[in-house]
Design an enzyme around this catalytic site. Structure first.
Site, PDB file in Angstrom:
ATOM      1  N   HIS A 123      -0.322 -10.785   5.266  1.00 16.20           N
ATOM      2  CA  HIS A 123      -0.103  -9.022   5.304  1.00 16.20           C
ATOM      3  C   HIS A 123      -1.161  -8.663   5.660  1.00 16.20           C
ATOM      4  O   HIS A 123      -2.195  -8.791   6.118  1.00 16.20           O
ATOM      5  CB  HIS A 123       0.180  -8.746   3.662  1.00 16.20           C
ATOM      6  CG  HIS A 123       0.635  -7.019   3.328  1.00 16.20           C
ATOM      7  ND1 HIS A 123      -0.622  -6.024   4.086  1.00 16.20           N
ATOM      8  CD2 HIS A 123       2.272  -7.144   3.545  1.00 16.20           C
ATOM      9  CE1 HIS A 123       0.138  -5.255   3.786  1.00 16.20           C
ATOM     10  NE2 HIS A 123       1.432  -4.953   3.123  1.00 16.20           N
ATOM     11  N   ASP A 200      -4.814 -12.905  -2.586  1.00 12.75           N
ATOM     12  CA  ASP A 200      -4.237 -12.191  -2.456  1.00 12.75           C
ATOM     13  C   ASP A 200      -2.819 -12.067  -3.112  1.00 12.75           C
ATOM     14  O   ASP A 200      -2.401 -12.773  -2.945  1.00 12.75           O
ATOM     15  CB  ASP A 200      -4.647 -11.872  -1.284  1.00 12.75           C
ATOM     16  CG  ASP A 200      -2.942 -10.560  -0.920  1.00 12.75           C
ATOM     17  OD1 ASP A 200      -2.277 -10.063  -2.197  1.00 12.75           O
ATOM     18  OD2 ASP A 200      -2.306 -10.256   0.118  1.00 12.75           O
ATOM     19  N   GLN A 203       1.990 -10.380  -4.277  1.00  8.37           N
ATOM     20  CA  GLN A 203       3.234 -10.407  -4.650  1.00  8.37           C
ATOM     21  C   GLN A 203       3.753 -11.977  -5.119  1.00  8.37           C
ATOM     22  O   GLN A 203       4.655 -12.824  -5.857  1.00  8.37           O
ATOM     23  CB  GLN A 203       4.278 -11.239  -2.958  1.00  8.37           C
ATOM     24  CG  GLN A 203       3.998 -10.374  -2.264  1.00  8.37           C
ATOM     25  CD  GLN A 203       4.874  -9.261  -2.629  1.00  8.37           C
ATOM     26  OE1 GLN A 203       5.914  -9.234  -2.939  1.00  8.37           O
ATOM     27  NE2 GLN A 203       4.870  -7.942  -1.731  1.00  8.37           N
ATOM     28  N   LYS A 226       3.561  -3.331  -7.745  1.00  5.78           N
ATOM     29  CA  LYS A 226       4.020  -3.995  -7.972  1.00  5.78           C
ATOM     30  C   LYS A 226       4.609  -5.143  -8.690  1.00  5.78           C
ATOM     31  O   LYS A 226       5.378  -6.040  -9.077  1.00  5.78           O
ATOM     32  CB  LYS A 226       4.071  -5.234  -7.080  1.00  5.78           C
ATOM     33  CG  LYS A 226       3.808  -4.267  -5.483  1.00  5.78           C
ATOM     34  CD  LYS A 226       3.454  -5.719  -4.048  1.00  5.78           C
ATOM     35  CE  LYS A 226       2.808  -4.841  -2.848  1.00  5.78           C
ATOM     36  NZ  LYS A 226       4.149  -4.557  -1.985  1.00  5.78           N
ATOM     37  N   CYS A 364       4.959  -5.793   7.148  1.00  9.16           N
ATOM     38  CA  CYS A 364       2.770  -5.448   7.670  1.00  9.16           C
ATOM     39  C   CYS A 364       2.846  -6.748   7.625  1.00  9.16           C
ATOM     40  O   CYS A 364       1.364  -7.307   7.157  1.00  9.16           O
ATOM     41  CB  CYS A 364       2.433  -4.942   6.355  1.00  9.16           C
ATOM     42  SG  CYS A 364       2.847  -3.213   6.287  1.00  9.16           S
TER      43      CYS A 364
HETATM   44  N1  PLP Z   1      -1.164  -8.060  -0.071  1.00  8.78           N
HETATM   45  C1  PLP Z   1       0.576  -8.170   0.314  1.00  8.78           C
HETATM   46  C2  PLP Z   1       1.117  -9.838   0.635  1.00  8.78           C
HETATM   47  C3  PLP Z   1       1.684  -6.893   0.184  1.00  8.78           C
HETATM   48  O1  PLP Z   1       2.735  -7.934  -0.510  1.00  8.78           O
HETATM   49  C4  PLP Z   1       1.190  -6.393   0.552  1.00  8.78           C
HETATM   50  C5  PLP Z   1       2.750  -4.948   0.120  1.00  8.78           C
HETATM   51  O2  PLP Z   1       3.200  -5.483   0.531  1.00  8.78           O
HETATM   52  C6  PLP Z   1      -0.175  -5.830  -0.198  1.00  8.78           C
HETATM   53  C7  PLP Z   1      -1.241  -7.440   0.411  1.00  8.78           C
HETATM   54  C8  PLP Z   1      -0.620  -4.576  -0.025  1.00  8.78           C
HETATM   55  O3  PLP Z   1       0.240  -3.875  -1.009  1.00  8.78           O
HETATM   56  P1  PLP Z   1      -0.619  -2.366  -0.989  1.00  8.78           P
HETATM   57  O4  PLP Z   1      -0.174  -1.320  -0.294  1.00  8.78           O
HETATM   58  O5  PLP Z   1      -0.267  -2.556  -2.471  1.00  8.78           O
HETATM   59  O6  PLP Z   1      -2.219  -2.414  -1.453  1.00  8.78           O
END
Ligand code: PLP
Length: 406
Positions: A123, A200, A203, A226, A364
């Site tokens: 992401h 990270d 997900q 999430k 993203c």
């Molecule tokens: N990393 C991953 C894999 C994501 O799917 C997301 C959000 O969709 C993020 C990071 C960023 O999360 P946040 O917007 O809650 O900070």
């Protein structure tokens, strides 16, 4: 034990509503999950009866809420099986957690010509902070490639590692494709070369059990929203040995021990990384969300969501002209797809009018889209409150889209 989905659905007030006169079918769980009543009630209760700034007061409300905030930290600690509660840092979400490590770890450990390794599947939140770090430090960003199924090429990963590699940052699950990465192996390979790993977990945390000690990751990050919790709260887990050595990222109240104009000394963990008034309401309500999903059962959730994934994959595949992007062997309950040459926005808007919420675009994760030479996809991401009947509705809606634009 199988889940009582109707009972579970009753816990989520938003699912009862109609959109354009049709029952809401919410398949945008990868972007954010809906909130059970217990989480909503928890926030309401705090603001109605318990609100007070924490850590600073000797009065009743402040002391009580400070205790609840620290209890929430312990709930998270147990949830991911961290060794110490002070390894749990409350942040505003995954993005802030990654930025904290990129700045703080990066400041201390990364310099000229060093290397940071990420993957094609990341992401933007796990790309841009490292890019900025590399620009600041004149370091190099290296990227693990993927195959046509959307799986990381781990042999190639090992070849990227050199004596200059300072950190590896990868997701456990790709938000764009649903691929579950073999992070255990990535961590093992990295540690063989004494390189710390940030995972990270934005997900993955909502789809099954996480044990950071068993994984042996150095950092693990995720967002409350999430995970059926509120927005504006998230977690940075870090091993004590790293967090103690890393400088503070943000400065302000609570993260200091003593301040004078000549010199400031910093507070101990976890407060060193929690400058300013934290989102205590969010933290306590997120703990409630964790307890809620634990009461349903993480293993039961994983099993049911897998069933939804298999059902949806089989069903959608029968639509002529529909192509699933991301066909990894290990996936969470998320399907990204394109439909003939129909633009994803057009398809998404038609589906929306039938009460079905899916995500459209690059999610993203533009490098993933570039890898498959596409602009974007439609993405249906399923939660344990979704049903096979809802998947049937998506299937029918896609047939209508085809008729309209095909
Ligand atoms: N990393 C991953 C894999 C994501 O799917 C997301 C959000 O969709 C993020 C990071 C960023 O999360 P946040 O917007 O809650 O900070």
């Amino acid at each position: 034990m199988s889940l009582d989905i109707q009972k579970i659905r009753n816990d989520f007030p938003i699912l009862k509503q109609e959109i354009y006169g049709k029952p809401l079918v919410y398949f945008d769980n990868g972007a954010t999950t809906q909130k059970p009543q217990v989480v909503i009630d928890e926030e309401l209760k705090i603001y109605s009866h318990e609100n007070s700034n924490i850590h600073r007061g000797v009065h009743y409300l402040s002391e009580q809420l400070t205790q609840r905030f620290e209890d929430a930290r312990k709930v998270v600690q147990k949830f991911i099986n961290a060794k110490h509660d002070h390894e749990i840092i409350f942040t505003s979400g995954t993005t802030q957690s990654i930025n904290t490590v990129a700045y703080s770890f990066g400041d201390r450990y990364v310099s000229d010509e060093d290397e940071v390794i990420i993957s094609t599947l990341e992401h933007h939140s796990n790309i841009v902070p490292w890019q900025l770090l590399c620009e600041r430090k004149k370091a190099n960003l290296k990227v693990i490639p993927i195959n046509d199924n959307g799986e990381l090429l781990l042999d190639e990963f090992e070849k990227l590692i050199t004596s200059k590699t300072k950190i590896v940052a990868v997701n456990q699950v790709s938000n764009a494709l649903g691929t579950v990465n073999d992070i255990k192996r990535i961590i093992e390979i990295s540690h063989k070369h004494n390189i710390p790993v940030l995972i990270d977990g934005a997900q993955s945390i909502q789809h099954g059990k996480i044990d950071v000690q068993e994984l042996d990751c150095d950092f693990f990050v995720f967002s409350g929203h999430k995970l059926y919790g509120p927005t504006g709260i998230g977690i940075l887990y870090g091993k004590e040995k790293w967090l103690n050595k890393m400088p503070p990222f943000m400065a302000g109240g609570e993260m200091i021990k003593k301040v004078s104009f000549e010199k400031t000394s910093f507070n101990e963990l976890p407060f060193k990384f929690e400058a300013g008034t934290p989102n205590y309401t969010g933290a306590i309500a997120m703990a409630k969300a964790i307890e809620y999903i634990q009461s349903i059962g993480l293993d039961e959730i994983a099993t049911y969501e897998k069933e939804l994934l298999n059902y949806a994959t089989e069903k959608l595949q029968t639509i002529k002209g529909l192509k699933i992007i991301g066909t990894a062997k290990e996936k969470v309950s998320l399907i990204s797809f394109i439909l003939e040459n129909i633009h994803h926005y057009d398809a998404g808007m038609v589906i929306d009018k039938m009460g079905i919420a899916v995500r459209t675009g690059h999610h993203c994760a533009e490098p993933v889209m570039n890898r498959f030479n596409i602009e974007g996809t439609l993405r249906a991401s399923f939660s344990f409150y979704n049903t096979k009947e809802e998947i049937d509705k998506l299937y029918n809606a896609l047939l209508i889209v085809k008729q309209m634009f095909g």
